[in-house]
Scaffold this active site. Sequence first.
Site: not given
Ligand code: PMP
Length: 396
Positions: A354, A111, A214, A188, A191
């Site tokens: 993203c 991401h 999440k 990270d 997910q």
């Molecule tokens: N890493 C991953 C794999 C994600 O899916 C996301 C959120 N889409 C993020 C980081 C970032 O999370 P946040 O927008 O809650 O900071």
Amino acid sequence: MKSEFPLLAAQPGLHYLDSAATAQIHRGALDAVLRHETGSRANVMRGTYALAEAADQAYESARTSAARFLNAAADEIVFTSGATAALNLVAHAFGAGLQAGDRVLVSQAEHHSNFVPWLMLRERQGIALDILPLRPDGQLDLDRLPELLHDQTRLVALTHCSNVTGAVTDVAAVVDAARRVGAKVLLDGAQAVQHGPQDVRVMGIDFYAFSGHKCFAPGGVGVLWARRELLRDLPPFHGGGGMVGEVGPGGFSWAEAPRRFEAGTPPIAQAVGLAAALDWMMGLDWPRLRMREAELCARLLDGLHDIRGLRVLGSMRADRRAPIVSFEMAGLHPHDICQVLDARGLALRGGHHCAQPLLAALGVEACTRASLALYNDAADVAALLDGLRHAAKVLR
Ligand code: PMP
């Protein structure tokens, strides 16, 4: 299960299939926020009156819940505003100790939140960035690790689970390879946490980041976990109240971790809500829930397989992925697909999610993503498959 989620209970016609972006909040988390805001709302750390002590207690007990969720210790938990903030914190605090010649390894599956902070560190400090490629099935190509890891690799920063393909990283193999060159490992977990509690000790990693929104908790709060011995020596990222010992014109001394990394008033009520969600999750039967999620995912993959002109990104095997399924439909734009689905009460996301390096590696510009959580059921999957067949008819 849907009855435990106020929004889903209030909107029975909604098929919510965007939990990878934000999961719905659990009633227990919402109740805990309300209880805190109406019973123990005060700032933390500086008050000596009973209410402030109650706020302190609620906040520190939230830290303990987050630690239990990860099988960690409370003083290894830093509350942040989310996974992005947690990852930036590592890029700044751990990154401050890196210099030209040092290397960080990330992957094509990241991401942007676990990609851009490292690009920025490269710009700031001249480190080298190595990028682990993907296999065509969306899994990280771990066979390439030995050639991409160097004696100068200081950190391996990878996604635990892809937000596009749902591919779950083989953490043991990553940790084993990283340790051979003495590199630290960051995952990270944004997910992964939605699909059950995690065990950072068993994984043998050094940093773990995730967001509350999440995992059925309020937005605006997240967690960075780091090994105590690492956290102890890292410099602060943000300056402000709460993260200092002595302050004067000549300088300041650091507070102990984890407070050193929580400058300013932290997201107190959000942390309390997060703790309630995590406590609730820790009481669930995860082997059964994971099996149920995998069955639903298999049902979805089977149905998608039968839709003409539709290509799923990543593995078609439900046992090798979290229930996050992205796909493209020949000749159709994801935004048009999502609009047609929305008219039928189906909430899905289309775009680059993203994750532009990942999409480029798989040769697509944009895709549609369906993500399932523990409250989804066979009716949601059936409605999606019906909706996609309908979209193919009206849009082609
Ligand atoms: N890493 C991953 C794999 C994600 O899916 C996301 C959120 N889409 C993020 C980081 C970032 O999370 P946040 O927008 O809650 O900071």
